[in-house]
Write an enzyme that holds these catalytic residues in place. Structure first.
Site, PDB file in Angstrom:
ATOM      1  CG  HIS A   1      -1.498   1.334   1.594  1.00 53.34           C
ATOM      2  ND1 HIS A   1      -2.504   1.927   0.871  1.00 53.34           N
ATOM      3  CD2 HIS A   1      -1.194   2.211   2.594  1.00 53.34           C
ATOM      4  CE1 HIS A   1      -2.798   3.108   1.414  1.00 53.34           C
ATOM      5  NE2 HIS A   1      -2.003   3.302   2.458  1.00 53.34           N
TER       6      HIS A   1
ATOM      7  CG  ASP B   1       7.200  19.030 -25.457  1.00 52.16           C
ATOM      8  OD1 ASP B   1       7.473  18.405 -24.429  1.00 52.16           O
ATOM      9  OD2 ASP B   1       6.319  18.655 -26.263  1.00 52.16           O
TER      10      ASP B   1
ATOM     11  CD1 TRP C   1       6.737   2.935   4.432  1.00 58.02           C
ATOM     12  CD2 TRP C   1       8.014   3.672   2.768  1.00 58.02           C
ATOM     13  NE1 TRP C   1       7.177   4.181   4.766  1.00 58.02           N
ATOM     14  CE2 TRP C   1       7.963   4.668   3.776  1.00 58.02           C
ATOM     15  CE3 TRP C   1       8.767   3.935   1.625  1.00 58.02           C
ATOM     16  CZ2 TRP C   1       8.630   5.886   3.663  1.00 58.02           C
ATOM     17  CZ3 TRP C   1       9.438   5.163   1.531  1.00 58.02           C
ATOM     18  CH2 TRP C   1       9.358   6.106   2.535  1.00 58.02           C
TER      19      TRP C   1
ATOM     20  CB  SER D   1      12.329   9.269  -9.791  1.00 59.59           C
ATOM     21  OG  SER D   1      11.141   8.678  -9.402  1.00 59.59           O
TER      22      SER D   1
ATOM     23  CG  HIS E   1      13.120  14.012   6.354  1.00 57.93           C
ATOM     24  ND1 HIS E   1      12.080  13.614   7.159  1.00 57.93           N
ATOM     25  CD2 HIS E   1      12.957  15.321   6.151  1.00 57.93           C
ATOM     26  CE1 HIS E   1      11.338  14.669   7.451  1.00 57.93           C
ATOM     27  NE2 HIS E   1      11.845  15.722   6.859  1.00 57.93           N
TER      28      HIS E   1
ATOM     29  CD  GLU F   1      10.141   9.779  -2.091  1.00 57.16           C
ATOM     30  OE1 GLU F   1      11.117  10.045  -2.818  1.00 57.16           O
ATOM     31  OE2 GLU F   1       9.007   9.530  -2.536  1.00 57.16           O
TER      32      GLU F   1
ATOM     33  CE1 TYR G   1       9.401  18.438   4.708  1.00 55.10           C
ATOM     34  CE2 TYR G   1      11.726  17.953   4.876  1.00 55.10           C
ATOM     35  CZ  TYR G   1      10.530  18.281   5.472  1.00 55.10           C
ATOM     36  OH  TYR G   1      10.462  18.448   6.823  1.00 55.10           O
TER      37      TYR G   1
ATOM     38  CB  SER H   1       1.855  28.972  -3.854  1.00 58.06           C
ATOM     39  OG  SER H   1       2.338  28.442  -2.656  1.00 58.06           O
TER      40      SER H   1
ATOM     41  CG  HIS I   1      13.168  13.499  12.152  1.00 56.42           C
ATOM     42  ND1 HIS I   1      13.237  14.710  11.537  1.00 56.42           N
ATOM     43  CD2 HIS I   1      12.406  12.735  11.345  1.00 56.42           C
ATOM     44  CE1 HIS I   1      12.541  14.690  10.418  1.00 56.42           C
ATOM     45  NE2 HIS I   1      12.035  13.502  10.278  1.00 56.42           N
TER      46      HIS I   1
ATOM     47  CB  THR J   1       6.780  24.365   7.684  1.00 60.94           C
ATOM     48  OG1 THR J   1       7.936  23.593   7.425  1.00 60.94           O
ATOM     49  CG2 THR J   1       5.569  23.661   7.097  1.00 60.94           C
TER      50      THR J   1
ATOM     51  CE  LYS K   1       5.904  27.077   0.835  1.00 57.56           C
ATOM     52  NZ  LYS K   1       6.950  27.203  -0.162  1.00 57.56           N
TER      53      LYS K   1
ATOM     54  NE  ARG L   1       4.102   2.811  11.100  1.00 55.92           N
ATOM     55  CZ  ARG L   1       4.963   3.428  10.276  1.00 55.92           C
ATOM     56  NH1 ARG L   1       6.022   4.051  10.782  1.00 55.92           N
ATOM     57  NH2 ARG L   1       4.788   3.433   8.981  1.00 55.92           N
TER      58      ARG L   1
END
Lengths: 376, 526, 287
Positions: B78, B107, B143, B171, B254, B256, B258, B269, B303, B329, B332, B451
Site C-alpha cells: 500500500h 515542450d 515500505w 524519477s 526524509h 523524499e 519533501y 500557492s 528523527h 513551514t 509558508k 502501528r
C-alpha cells in the site's frame, strides 16, 4: 457477506454500549509510573498546548478571513503582497517558541540517557516472536510469549470473541518481574530481526537490534502490572509478542527470585531422566502450540511457499539427526530460528518427538532430553 | 525561446498520431502528462483497495479476514504503491502538463527521455505487484524495507529491489528533464523570480529527486548483495550494522517526504491567489522558505530513528534540526493566510481543497512538531500517532493538493468544466470521512496502539471501528472522484480560456484545451 | 520572431518502449536467476541484447540528427545540463557506498569493539573483539584474509587513470584546434588506458580471490572493497565504451571545433570516474 453484516451490526452496537460502559479507554498518553514517564508526559502536554494555541490563532485568522473577505460579502480584494516586517515577525517568534520547547526537551533527553549506577541488570532479547529475559548475575533466564488464551482467540477464524479474553493480546506466560523503586538497567538486543521494547507506562521505547546492545533504564514507583507491545515490525506475528512487567515489592521480588532459581535447578534435574513417549508427546504438543504453530500451523500443514509443512515432510519423517539439527540450529536466511537457546532439553526432545509422531507423521522414534543435552 | 517543431519534416502532422501507438511513442508533454496522471489514478485505486483490506481487518479486534503475513504485505505494498505509484507520478504528470506552459516553453527539454521516464513505470509496477503471485508473496517488511526482516522475504524480494531500481531510474530522468526545462526553456522575460511558485517548488523538488533517488538505489543494492552475495553491510557478525541501512534509507527518505509535499505547496500557492483575487503574499519569502526546507531535509533524517539507540549528541542534533523545519513551514502557512486576508474570495472546488490542505496539512505539521521532540517521540514512535501524522500530511496534504490541482486545471486540459455541484460533494464527503478516518488514530497511538499490527487489544476497538468506517466512506468518495473526472473528459460545459476570474499566468492565455503544440510564438511575459 | 525553428521536438519515439522491455527482461531475469530459476539466464541475455539494440538505435538517431544540423545552441544546452545532472546523480550513488564505509569504520566497528556506546555490546555479545582495520567483523566472516595494499597495482592504476585524464584533455585540445590527428590519437590512448585499467582491476580481483582469500563475503572489508571498486570498475567500462564510440565517430569525421557535445559528455564522465578513483585510492586502499 453474512459475516460482514454481523460484524457491522455488532460493531455499531459495540460503539453505543462501550461509550456508556467503558469509560476507561485512553485518549491521551498515559502519565505512567516513572519519573521519566511523567517528564515525557509533561513535555507532551506542553507541546500539545503550544500547538493548540498556535492553531487557534492561525485557524482563527483563516476562518475570520473566510467569513468576512468573501466576494459574496462584497469584499474587494486589496493588492498588498509583501511585508518584510511581517515575514520577520513570523520567522522570529516561532523560533523563540522553539527554543522554549527545546530547553525542557534537552533536559529530559539527557536524563534518559544516564543508565549509570543501576541496582540490577536485565538483558532483554527479542526473538520472532517472543521475548527472553536474562537476569544478569542471577542465573535466571526465561522466555516470555503470548499467553495461551489470547493465542487461541487470535487465530484466523477462531470464532472466539476477543472481548471474552482477559487482557487480549496483552498477556504473557512469564512476565518480567522487577522490584519497585530500584534502578533497573535494561540491555536490549535481538536474535533475528529488529524488535522494539515498549511499555507506555515507563515513558519510552527502544529498539532491540541484532548484534548490538542498546541500554535503557527504569525506576518504577508503584508495584503493579504494566503492559506493552513490540513496537517495530518484526514479521508475521509482530502484533502478538506483548510485554508484561510485574513490579513487586522488594520482599516479594526476593521470594520470586528464589523460586525461579529453584525451578531452574529442578528443570536441570528433569533433563537427566528419560520420559515415556506418551509424556513426551503431550509436552511436545504444548511446545508446538506455543512455539511452532505460528508458522507451521495447527495441523503442521504450513503455509505453501512461505512456511514449509511438517506433516509428511522429509525432515520430520527422515533422518532424526537432521531433524534435531534443524530445530536446534535453525536454517540461515529463513525465518526458521535456532531453538537451542529458546527451548530446554526437555522441550526440544518433546517437540521433536511430537512432530515425528503426530501431525499425520508416524515415524515411531523418540528423542530423550539427555540426547539433546549431549549435543549442546 | 519557445516553440517547436519539425524543421525539416514538412509532411509531418502537427497534431497527435492516432491509435494506441500515439500514447506509446509520444514525445508531447501534454500526452505524457496525461499518461502520468491516468497511471497515478489507477495506482491510487490499487493502493486504496489495499488500504480497504487493512481497514477491514482492523474493523474489529480478532483476525477475521486475512492472515497476518498477508496483512503485512498489504501495509507494505500500500505504502510503496501510494508513494511511488500514486503521489509521485501525479506530481510528475502535473509538471509535464503545466511546466512548459507556465514558463512559456515549447515542450519539455528532452522529449524522448520524457517518454521513457513514463514508460518505465508500468513495467516497474507490474514487477512489484507481480510479487503477490510468487512464493512467499509480496514484500512484507514495511515500505521502509529494514534488514534483517526484509531479507527473510520470499521470491518476491529481488523483484521488489529491481522494481525500486526502475522507479528510481524513471524519477531521476523525469527530474533531470524538469530542471533542464526550467533552466533552458523559459520564454524571454521569464526570469527565475517571475516563475510561478509551482515551477519553483518543482525545480527544488527535482533537485531533491536527483540527489536522493540514487541513494535509495545504493541502499537496496546493498540489501540485494547482503541477501544473495554474502556481503555483510547490515550484519553485525561481519562488522556491519542493521542501523546503517536505516541511516541510508532515511537520508533518502526524509528528502523524499519533501518531494511528496513541495509540489503541493506550489499548487496551493497557485490556487489561493486565484480564488482570493489577490497576488500571492510574500512571493520571494516563499521561494526562500521552500529552499530552506529542501536544505534542512538533508540534515534531519535520523528523527525517523530516535529509538534505534543513537548517542546523545546525535539525538540532540537531529531534534534541533528537525524543530527548525517548523520555521520555514510556518512562513509558508502565514503567507497563504495573508494572501487570503482582505481578498475577495470565492469557494469553488479547487479553493475548497486548497483550504482543506492548509488546515489539515497544518494539523499534520503540528503532530510533526510533537514528533520532533525526541523524548516525546520515544512514546509516539511506531504508534498510530505516527500513522495519523503522516496520513494528515500525505492524504490531506499531498493528495488534497493533487485533487485541488485536478479541479483547477481540468477545464484547461479537457476544455470542459467539471460539475461544480459534484466537486463540492466530493470535497465535503472526503473531508468529513478523512477526519473520521485519521483523527481517532492520534488517540489510538497516544493510548498505546503500535502501528503495523493486524489485531489489537479490545480497548482500541472503538476508535478503530470509527477509523474503518471513515476509511470506507473516503474510499468510496474517491470512486466518485473517478466518475467526476470521467464525466468531465467526456463532456460538459465549455470552458473559457481564462476559466477562473482571478487566474493569472501563461496557462490561461492559451485556449482550453490548449493546441497540441502550446506556443507557436514566444508568449509575452509581463 | 517566428519560433517555428527554435527548438527541435522529435516525434514518434519508438526507442523508449524498447528500452523498457529490455530493462524489464534484464532485471526480471536477474531476479528470477537469483531465485534459482533455470530459464532466467536466457531472459537476461535477451534483455541485455534488447538494451544494446535500443542504445544503438536511440543514440544513432540522435547522432544522425546532430550530424544533419538539427540542433542549435539551445538543444546543446539542454544536453549539457542533462549530462551534468546525470553525473551528479552518479556522484550521489557513489556517496552511498563511501558513506557506508565511513559509518562502518567510524561507528559500527568501534561500537562492536566496546568503544563509546558499545561497552555492553562488546561485553555481552562480542567479547574480546578488537577493532583493527581492515576487519571482517567480530565473527570473522569469510575466514582469514589479507588486505589489498595500495602500493602495487592500485598505485599503477592511479597513474593510468590520471594519465588517461591528461590524454582525453589533449584530445579535446586537438578537437578544438581542429587537429583531427591529435584528437584521434588522444582518444585512442585514453581508450587503451581505460581498458588496461579494467584489465588490471580484473587481475587484482583474481589475486584477491585466489591468493588473499579476500572475497565479497570477507565481512565488511570485503563488502566495501568489492562493492566500491566493482561499481567503479563498471563505470570505467561504461566510460571507456563511450569514449570508444567517440573515437569511432572522430574517425568518421564527426564533431566540429564548435559542436561536439557528445565528446565532451564522454570526457566529463571520464573525469568523474577519475575523481571517484582518487577517493577509492585514498579511502579504500590507503587509509
Amino acid at each position: 457477506m453474512k459475516k460482514l453484516k454481523q460484524l457491522l451490526a455488532s460493531g455499531a452496537l459495540l460503539t453505543f454500549v462501550s461509550g456508556l460502559t467503558h469509560a476507561d479507554y485512553g485518549l491521551n498518553m498515559p502519565v505512567g509510573v516513572t519519573e521519566t514517564s511523567r517528564q515525557v508526559y509533561d513535555l507532551h502536554m506542553l507541546i500539545l498546548w503550544v500547538c493548540v494555541a498556535i492553531g487557534v490563532v492561525v485557524f482563527g485568522a483563516m476562518v475570520y478571513s473566510m467569513i468576512y473577505h468573501r466576494k459574496s460579502q462584497g469584499a474587494v480584494a486589496s493588492q498588498f503582497h509583501e511585508s518584510m516586517t511581517a515575514e520577520l515577525v513570523w520567522t522570529v517568534i516561532p523560533f523563540i517558541i522553539l527554543i522554549v520547547m527545546a530547553i525542557p526537551a534537552t533536559k529530559v533527553l539527557i536524563d534518559m540517557h544516564d543508565s549509570s549506577e543501576a541496582d540490577m541488570t536485565v538483558k532483554v532479547t527479542g526473538y520472532q516472536w517472543k521475548w527472553r529475559y536474562e537476569y544478569i548475575d542471577e542465573g535466571v533466564d526465561f522466555f516470555s510469549s503470548l499467553d495461551a488464551a489470547s493465542n487461541e482467540a487470535r487465530q484466523l477464524g477462531s470464532d472466539i470473541d476477543p472481548a471474552t479474553v482477559e487482557n487480549y493480546l496483552l498477556d504473557v506466560d512469564h512476565p518480567l518481574v522487577i522490584p519497585v523503586g530500584k534502578k533497573v538497567r535494561i540491555l536490549l538486543t535481538a536474535a533475528d530481526v529488529i524488535h522494539a521494547w515498549w511499555v507506555p507506562d515507563f515513558g519510552w521505547k527502544k529498539d532491540a537490534v541484532p548484534g548490538f546492545i542498546n541500554e535503557a533504564w527504569v525506576i518504577v514507583d508503584e508495584p503493579g502490572i504494566y503492559r506493552g507491545q513490540c513496537a517495530e515490525l518484526c514479521g508475521r506475528d509482530h502484533g502478538f509478542m506483548p510485554i508484561v512487567v510485574e513490579v513487586k515489592s522488594e520482599e516479594d521480588y526476593a521470594v520470586w527470585l528464589t523460586a525461579q532459581k529453584d525451578t531452574a535447578a529442578a528443570a536441570k534435574l528433569a533433563a537427566i531422566e528419560d520420559l515415556d513417549p506418551r509424556e513426551l508427546k503431550m509436552k511436545g504438543k504444548k511446545v508446538y502450540r506455543s512455539t511452532c504453530v505460528a508458522c507451521h500451523q495447527k495441523k503442521g500443514e504450513g503455509v505453501p511457499g512461505v512456511f514449509p509443512a511438517i506433516k509428511g515432510s522429509v525432515v520430520a519423517t527422515g533422518n532424526i539427526d537432521k531433524h534435531i539439527n534443524l530445530v536446534m540450529n535453525g536454517k540461515a536466511g529463513t525465518t526458521m530460528a535456532a531453538y537451542k537457546d529458546q527451548l530446554s532439553d526437555v522441550e526440544l526432545a518433546a517437540v521433536i518427538t511430537y512432530q515425528r509422531n503426530s501431525l499425520g507423521n508416524k515415524v515411531g522414534d523418540v528423542v530423550q532430553p539427555k540426547e539433546i543435552a549431549a549435543l549442546r | 525561446m519557445a516553440t517547436v517543431i519539425d524543421t525539416h519534416d514538412d509532411h509531418h502532422d502537427h497534431g497527435p498520431a492516432s491509435g494506441l501507438m500515439r500514447w506509446v511513442t509520444t514525445t508531447n508533454h501534454k500526452d505524457i502528462g496525461t499518461l502520468y496522471l491516468l497511471f497515478s489514478l489507477i495506482m491510487f485505486m490499487v493502493g486504496g483497495a489495499m488500504a480497504m483490506v487493512i481497514r477491514l481487518e482492523l474493523f474489529q479486534p480478532g483476525l477475521q479476514f486475512v492472515d497476518p503475513s498477508f496483512f503485512n504485505q498489504m501495509t507494505t505494498v500500500h505504502a510503496l504503491v501510494m508513494i511511488f505509484g500514486a503521489v509521485m507520478p501525479a506530481f510528475v504528470g502535473l509538471a509535464n502538463w503545466m511546466l512548459p506552459i507556465m514558463v512559456g516553453g515549447p515542450d519539455m527539454a528532452l522529449p524522448r527521455m520524457n517518454n521513457w521516464s513514463f514508460w518505465i513505470l508500468p513495467f516497474a509496477f507490474a514487477m512489484l505487484l507481480g510479487t503477490f503471485f510468487m512464493d512467499g508473496g509480496a514484500p512484507a517488511g514495511g515500505w521502509t524495507i529494514y534488514p534483517p526482516l526484509v531479507l527473510q522475504g520470499g521470491d518476491g524480494f529481488p523483484f521488489m529491489i529491481f522494481a525500486i531500481h526502475m522507479m528510481g531510474i524513471s524519477s531521476v530522468m523525469g527530474a533531470i528533464n524538469v530542471i533542464v526545462t526550467i533552466l533552458n526553456m523559459r520564454a524571454p522575460g521569464m526570469t527565475l523570480m517571475k516563475m510561478p511558485l509551482f515551477v519553483w517548488t518543482w525545480f527544488i523538488t527535482a533537485y531533491l529527486l536527483i540527489a536522493v533517488m540514487p541513494v535509495l538505489a545504493g541502499a537496496v543494492t546493498m540489501l540485494l548483495t547482503d541477501k544473495f552475495f554474502a556481503t555483510t553491510f547490515f550484519n553485525a557478525a561481519g562488522g556491519g550494522d542493521p542501523v546503517l541501512f536505516q541511516h541510508i534509507f532515511w537520508f533518502f527518505g526524509h528528502p523524499e517526504v519533501y518531494i511528496l509535499i513541495l509540489p503541493a505547496f506550489g499548487i496551493v500557492s497557485q490556487i489561493i491567489p486565484t480564488f482570493a483575487r489577490k497576488p500571492l503574499f510574500g512571493y520571494s519569502s516563499m521561494v526562500y522558505a521552500t529552499s530552506s526546507i529542501a536544505f534542512l531535509s538533508f540534515i534531519v533524517w535520523a528523527h525517523h530513528m530516535f529509538t534505534v539507540g543513537m548517542p546523545l549528541q546525535g539525538e540532540l542534533f537531529f531534534m534541533y534540526a528537525t524543530m527548525l523545519i517548523a520555521v520555514p513551514t510556518g512562513v509558508k502557512v502565514f503567507n497563504w493566510i495573508s494572501t487570503m486576508w482582505k481578498g475577495s474570495m470565492t469557494f469553488e472546488t479547487p479553493m475548497l481543497f486548497a483550504i482543506g490542505f492548509v488546515i489539515m496539512f497544518t494539523i499534520g505539521g503540528f503532530s510533526g512538531l510533537m514528533l520532533a521532540i525526541a523524548p516525546a517521540d520515544f512514546q509516539y514512535h511506531d504508534t498510530y500517532f505516527v500513522v495519523a501524522h503522516f496520513h494528515y500530511v500525505l492524504v490531506t496534504g499531498a493528495i488534497y493538493a493533487i485533487m485541488a490541482s485536478v479541479y483547477y486545471w481540468i477545464p484547461k486540459w479537457t476544455g470542459h468544466m467539471y460539475s461544480e455541484k459534484m466537486g463540492q460533494w466530493h470535497f465535503w464527503i472526503s473531508t468529513v470521512s478523512v477526519n473520521v478516518l485519521f483523527f481517532p488514530q492520534h488517540f489510538l497511538g497516544l493510548a498505546g496502539m503500535p502501528r503495523r499490527i493486524p489485531d489489537y487489544s479490545v480497548q482500541f476497538a472503538e476508535f478503530n471501528m470509527w477509523s474503518s468506517i471513515g476509511g470506507f466512506v473516503f474510499g468510496l468518495s474517491q470512486v466518485f472522484f473517478c466518475y467526476i473526472v470521467y464525466k468531465t473528459i467526456k463532456g460538459g460545459e465549455k470552458a473559457t480560456d481564462q476559466v477562473w476570474e482571478g487566474a493569472e499566468g501563461l496557462e490561461w492565455t492559451l485556449s482550453s484545451p490548449p493546441p497540441y503544440h502550446s506556443f507557436t510564438e514566444a508568449p509575452e511575459v509581463k | 520572431m517566428s519560433l517555428e525553428h527554435a527548438y527541435y521536438i522529435p516525434h514518434d519515439a519508438k526507442w523508449p518502449i524498447v528500452g523498457s522491455i529490455g530493462l524489464t527482461l534484464l532485471l526480471g531475469g536477474f531476479a528470477a536467476q537469483l531465485n534459482g530459476s533455470s530459464a532466467a539466464g536466457m531472459a537476461m541475455l535477451v534483455g541485455f541484447l534488447v538494451l544494446v539494440y535500443m542504445m544503438f538505435g536511440w543514440f544513432g538517431e540522435v547522432i544522425d540528427e546532430s550530424e544533419a544540423g538539427t540542433y542549435t545552441k539551445l538543444e546543446d544546452v539542454s544536453f549539457r545540463m542533462g549530462m551534468a545532472w546525470f553525473i551528479f546523480s552518479e556522484v550521489m550513488f557513489f556517496a552511498v557506498f563511501f558513506g557506508a564505509l565511513y559509518y562502518i569504520r567510524i561507528f559500527s566497528l568501534p561500537w562492536l569493539s566496546g568503544e563509546g556506546a558499545g561497552v555492553a555490546t562488546q561485553e555481552f555479545l562480542w567479547k574480546g573483539f578488537e577493532n583493527v582495520w581492515p576487519s571482517n567483523g567480530p565473527a570473522s566472516v569469510g575466514g582469514e584474509y589479507e588486505k589489498m595494499g595500495p602500493w602495487g597495482l592500485p598505485a599503477i592504476n592511479t597513474l593510468i587513470l590520471l594519465t588517461s585524464g591528461v590524454t582525453v584533455t589533449w584530445a579535446h585540445w586537438g578537437l578544438v584546434a581542429n587537429k583531427r590527428k591529435q584528437l584521434i590519437m588522444g582518444l585512442a590512448a585514453t581508450v587503451l588506458l581505460g581498458f588496461i585499467f579494467v584489465g588490471l582491476q580484473a587481475l587484482e580481483y583474481s589475486h584477491g580471490y585466489n591468493e588473499l582469500n579476500l572475497t565479497l563475503g570477507s565481512g565488511v572489508y570485503g563488502s566495501t572493497f568489492y562493492m566500491l571498486t566493482g561499481f567503479h570498475g563498471f563505470h570505467v567500462t561504461v566510460g571507456a565504451i563511450m569514449l570508444t564510440v567517440m573515437l569511432y565517430r572522430s574517425m568518421k569525421g564527426h564533431f566540429t571545433p564548435e559542436n561536439h557535445f557528445a565528446f565532451e559528455a564522454a570526457a566529463w564522465y571520464w573525469h568523474f570516474v577519475d575523481v571517484v578513483w582518487l577517493g577509492l585510492f585514498i579511502f579504500v586502499y590507503w587509509l
